[in-house]
Design a protein around this motif. Structure first.
Motif, mmCIF file in Angstrom:
data_model
loop_
_atom_site.group_PDB
_atom_site.id
_atom_site.type_symbol
_atom_site.label_atom_id
_atom_site.label_comp_id
_atom_site.label_asym_id
_atom_site.label_seq_id
_atom_site.Cartn_x
_atom_site.Cartn_y
_atom_site.Cartn_z
ATOM 1 N N TYR A 42 0.829 -1.208 0.000
ATOM 2 C CA TYR A 42 0.000 0.000 0.000
ATOM 3 C C TYR A 42 0.864 1.260 0.000
ATOM 4 O O TYR A 42 0.641 2.188 -0.798
ATOM 5 N N LEU A 43 1.843 1.311 0.890
ATOM 6 C CA LEU A 43 2.692 2.505 0.983
ATOM 7 C C LEU A 43 3.486 2.741 -0.289
ATOM 8 O O LEU A 43 3.704 3.890 -0.679
ATOM 9 N N LYS A 44 3.926 1.673 -0.936
ATOM 10 C CA LYS A 44 4.695 1.844 -2.176
ATOM 11 C C LYS A 44 3.838 2.513 -3.245
ATOM 12 O O LYS A 44 4.296 3.425 -3.946
ATOM 13 N N GLU A 45 2.591 2.065 -3.376
ATOM 14 C CA GLU A 45 1.710 2.687 -4.361
ATOM 15 C C GLU A 45 1.422 4.135 -3.989
ATOM 16 O O GLU A 45 1.482 5.043 -4.836
ATOM 17 N N PHE A 46 1.116 4.373 -2.727
ATOM 18 C CA PHE A 46 0.759 5.702 -2.242
ATOM 19 C C PHE A 46 1.920 6.689 -2.398
ATOM 20 O O PHE A 46 1.765 7.784 -2.958
ATOM 21 N N LEU A 47 3.099 6.296 -1.923
ATOM 22 C CA LEU A 47 4.233 7.210 -1.909
ATOM 23 C C LEU A 47 4.958 7.294 -3.247
ATOM 24 O O LEU A 47 5.877 8.096 -3.401
ATOM 25 N N SER A 48 4.542 6.489 -4.216
ATOM 26 C CA SER A 48 5.103 6.591 -5.567
ATOM 27 C C SER A 48 4.261 7.500 -6.459
ATOM 28 O O SER A 48 4.589 7.684 -7.639
ATOM 29 N N ASP A 49 3.204 8.071 -5.911
ATOM 30 C CA ASP A 49 2.345 8.966 -6.674
ATOM 31 C C ASP A 49 2.952 10.372 -6.647
ATOM 32 O O ASP A 49 3.126 10.951 -5.567
ATOM 33 N N PRO A 50 3.260 10.960 -7.794
ATOM 34 C CA PRO A 50 3.849 12.300 -7.816
ATOM 35 C C PRO A 50 2.913 13.390 -7.321
ATOM 36 O O PRO A 50 3.349 14.517 -7.082
ATOM 37 N N ARG A 51 1.635 13.095 -7.173
ATOM 38 C CA ARG A 51 0.734 14.058 -6.536
ATOM 39 C C ARG A 51 0.963 14.092 -5.019
ATOM 40 O O ARG A 51 0.727 15.114 -4.373
ATOM 41 N N VAL A 52 1.382 12.965 -4.450
ATOM 42 C CA VAL A 52 1.600 12.877 -3.002
ATOM 43 C C VAL A 52 3.003 13.349 -2.650
ATOM 44 O O VAL A 52 3.197 14.203 -1.776
ATOM 45 N N ILE A 53 3.995 12.770 -3.309
ATOM 46 C CA ILE A 53 5.388 13.215 -3.176
ATOM 47 C C ILE A 53 5.795 13.752 -4.538
ATOM 48 O O ILE A 53 6.028 12.985 -5.477
ATOM 49 N N GLU A 54 5.871 15.059 -4.660
ATOM 50 C CA GLU A 54 6.031 15.652 -5.979
ATOM 51 C C GLU A 54 7.403 15.384 -6.591
ATOM 52 O O GLU A 54 7.526 15.236 -7.804
ATOM 53 N N ASP A 55 8.422 15.338 -5.769
ATOM 54 C CA ASP A 55 9.764 15.071 -6.281
ATOM 55 C C ASP A 55 10.017 13.570 -6.241
ATOM 56 O O ASP A 55 10.393 13.008 -5.218
ATOM 57 N N GLN A 56 9.794 12.909 -7.358
ATOM 58 C CA GLN A 56 9.978 11.461 -7.463
ATOM 59 C C GLN A 56 11.333 11.116 -8.085
ATOM 60 O O GLN A 56 11.469 10.093 -8.746
ATOM 61 N N TYR A 151 -10.611 20.243 -1.282
ATOM 62 C CA TYR A 151 -9.813 19.829 -2.437
ATOM 63 C C TYR A 151 -8.325 19.954 -2.134
ATOM 64 O O TYR A 151 -7.872 20.901 -1.503
ATOM 65 N N SER A 152 -7.568 18.982 -2.590
ATOM 66 C CA SER A 152 -6.112 19.141 -2.685
ATOM 67 C C SER A 152 -5.634 18.299 -3.857
ATOM 68 O O SER A 152 -6.294 17.336 -4.258
ATOM 69 N N ALA A 153 -4.487 18.667 -4.404
ATOM 70 C CA ALA A 153 -3.937 17.903 -5.518
ATOM 71 C C ALA A 153 -3.603 16.481 -5.087
ATOM 72 O O ALA A 153 -3.665 15.551 -5.886
ATOM 73 N N ALA A 154 -3.248 16.303 -3.798
ATOM 74 C CA ALA A 154 -2.839 14.989 -3.306
ATOM 75 C C ALA A 154 -4.018 14.073 -2.999
ATOM 76 O O ALA A 154 -3.808 12.896 -2.688
ATOM 77 N N THR A 155 -5.238 14.583 -3.087
ATOM 78 C CA THR A 155 -6.411 13.749 -2.822
ATOM 79 C C THR A 155 -7.366 13.781 -4.019
ATOM 80 O O THR A 155 -7.421 12.856 -4.815
ATOM 81 N N SER A 156 -8.108 14.858 -4.153
ATOM 82 C CA SER A 156 -9.098 14.956 -5.228
ATOM 83 C C SER A 156 -8.465 14.838 -6.608
ATOM 84 O O SER A 156 -8.970 14.115 -7.478
ATOM 85 N N ALA A 157 -7.363 15.555 -6.836
ATOM 86 C CA ALA A 157 -6.763 15.564 -8.174
ATOM 87 C C ALA A 157 -6.224 14.199 -8.562
ATOM 88 O O ALA A 157 -6.331 13.793 -9.725
ATOM 89 N N THR A 158 -5.657 13.485 -7.605
ATOM 90 C CA THR A 158 -5.093 12.183 -7.961
ATOM 91 C C THR A 158 -6.191 11.151 -8.236
ATOM 92 O O THR A 158 -5.971 10.202 -8.990
ATOM 93 N N VAL A 159 -7.373 11.339 -7.657
ATOM 94 C CA VAL A 159 -8.517 10.508 -8.048
ATOM 95 C C VAL A 159 -8.839 10.747 -9.520
ATOM 96 O O VAL A 159 -9.016 9.800 -10.304
ATOM 97 N N CYS A 160 -8.890 12.009 -9.909
ATOM 98 C CA CYS A 160 -9.176 12.338 -11.311
ATOM 99 C C CYS A 160 -8.077 11.806 -12.226
ATOM 100 O O CYS A 160 -8.366 11.285 -13.315
ATOM 101 N N ASP A 161 -6.821 11.919 -11.791
ATOM 102 C CA ASP A 161 -5.719 11.386 -12.596
ATOM 103 C C ASP A 161 -5.954 9.916 -12.932
ATOM 104 O O ASP A 161 -5.792 9.489 -14.077
ATOM 105 N N GLU A 162 -6.321 9.140 -11.919
ATOM 106 C CA GLU A 162 -6.504 7.707 -12.121
ATOM 107 C C GLU A 162 -7.730 7.422 -12.989
ATOM 108 O O GLU A 162 -7.694 6.536 -13.850
ATOM 109 N N VAL A 163 -8.795 8.172 -12.778
ATOM 110 C CA VAL A 163 -9.981 8.002 -13.620
ATOM 111 C C VAL A 163 -9.633 8.296 -15.075
ATOM 112 O O VAL A 163 -10.014 7.546 -15.990
ATOM 113 N N PHE A 164 -8.881 9.361 -15.304
ATOM 114 C CA PHE A 164 -8.498 9.721 -16.675
ATOM 115 C C PHE A 164 -7.612 8.643 -17.296
ATOM 116 O O PHE A 164 -7.726 8.350 -18.492
ATOM 117 N N ARG A 165 -6.729 8.060 -16.485
ATOM 118 C CA ARG A 165 -5.869 6.987 -17.005
ATOM 119 C C ARG A 165 -6.711 5.790 -17.451
ATOM 120 O O ARG A 165 -6.447 5.172 -18.489
#
Length: 345
Positions: A42-56, A151-165
């Protein structure tokens, strides 16, 4: 030259599927199991999201794989086991989000062409699996409901990112709508006030003040334009007005710091410790940034911060539940969904 095709050889047009509307509730996510391996996945997926940690970049990847994923999963697994729904073998967040979807389906059952489902941004059930399930049921319109009041980019926006993908790989895409944040929606503020007052009425003590604790984020994210902090402030101001409390009786703080960057302040744990040191003996904490109770509310607030308060001289501490699938909470979700479905139902 004109070619005549005999009628008998023409293929019949495929039968059109009935038009249906899919409503997908989405929350942040949860490990599938309360053990080290489950939390690590779970943490690997979560913390590999550039919306959560922007500098990947390479430095973060070395820290994530070389340090964090070696150490943090074991400790967080212990925390998850403290709150785990043993009967269903799942986290409370999954239990509650499922219940929210089921109750929403019941509440709008008179619209029989609307199908309600739920998903997690990280972990299971995945957004991809539930969109596939909805489209398989004939849903050619999709309303995505990120269960985040602010709203935040790390929550709402990343939901949209995944839906768009997911939609990017589909030939026949459903028509898409996404609900907006509802941080100052009168129904939401009223539900918070009703829920808080109802819980306070059950306590054996009267809190001297209430702390409204929101999930934190790095200050630099706000400096780059994320509206999250402003929306948390707006929620707190509206709740103060609704409950007739001033800033000294309803405090705004931010929890769940991670890493070494400066995060939004004031910090919840430091504020609670200082309140106790200053002689405050009785407090209640509410978490208006969460639509459902989870690790951050049930363990971090109700257990960890309660211990911090008492360790520093406090005596009585109450963690007020999230709206969850309560009647006031479900009314907020129902009103939000029905408003955004206008023209489709």
């Amino acid at each position: 030259m004109t070619v005549v095709v005999p009628i008998g050889s023409a293929k019949p047009a495929p039968e059109a599927k009935p038009e249906r509307v899919g409503v997908l509730l989405v929350n942040l996510g949860t490990p599938d199991t309360a053990d080290t391996r489950g939390v690590r996945v779970y943490l690997k997926e979560f913390l590999s999201d550039p919306r959560v940690i922007e500098d990947q970049g390479l430095r973060w990847k070395l820290i994530l794989n070389g340090i964090i994923l070696r150490i943090r999963p074991r400790r967080k697994a212990r925390d998850y086991r403290k709150i785990w729904n043993v009967e269903k073998n799942e986290s409370p967040l999954k239990t509650i989000t499922r219940a929210q979807a089921e109750k929403l389906a019941e509440a709008i059952a008179d619209h029989d062409h609307v199908v309600v489902d739920w998903a997690m941004r990280y972990g299971n059930p995945s957004i991809r699996s539930r969109i596939d399930a909805l489209t398989a049921q004939g849903c050619d319109r999709l309303l995505v409901v990120p269960l985040y009041p602010q709203y935040s980019a790390a929550t709402s926006a990343t939901v949209c990112d995944e839906v768009f993908r997911v939609l990017a790989g589909m030939r026949a895409q459903p028509i898409l709508r996404v609900t907006p944040p509802y941080y100052d929606d009168p129904d939401y503020i009223d539900a918070l006030a009703v829920s808080i007052n109802a819980h306070l009425a059950t306590l054996a003590f009267q809190p001297e003040l209430i702390v409204a604790s929101f999930h934190g984020m790095p200050q630099k994210y706000v400096d780059k334009g994320d509206p999250y902090q402003a929306q948390c402030i707006a929620t707190t101001d509206a709740l103060r007005r609704r409950m007739g409390l001033d800033a000294s009786k309803l405090l705004l703080t931010f929890q769940s710091r991670f890493g070494f960057d400066e995060w939004l302040q004031p910090y919840t744990d430091k504020t609670i410790a200082q309140l106790a040191k200053d002689g405050v003996k009785r407090i209640a904490v509410v978490t208006p940034g969460f639509s459902a109770d989870c690790l951050e509310t049930l363990e971090e607030i109700a257990q960890e911060n309660a211990e911090i308060f008492k360790h520093n001289g406090g005596e009585q501490f109450a963690a007020i539940p999230c709206l969850n699938d309560s009647e006031p909470g479900m009314d907020v979700i129902r009103q939000l969904v029905l408003r955004e479905l206008q023209g489709w139902i």
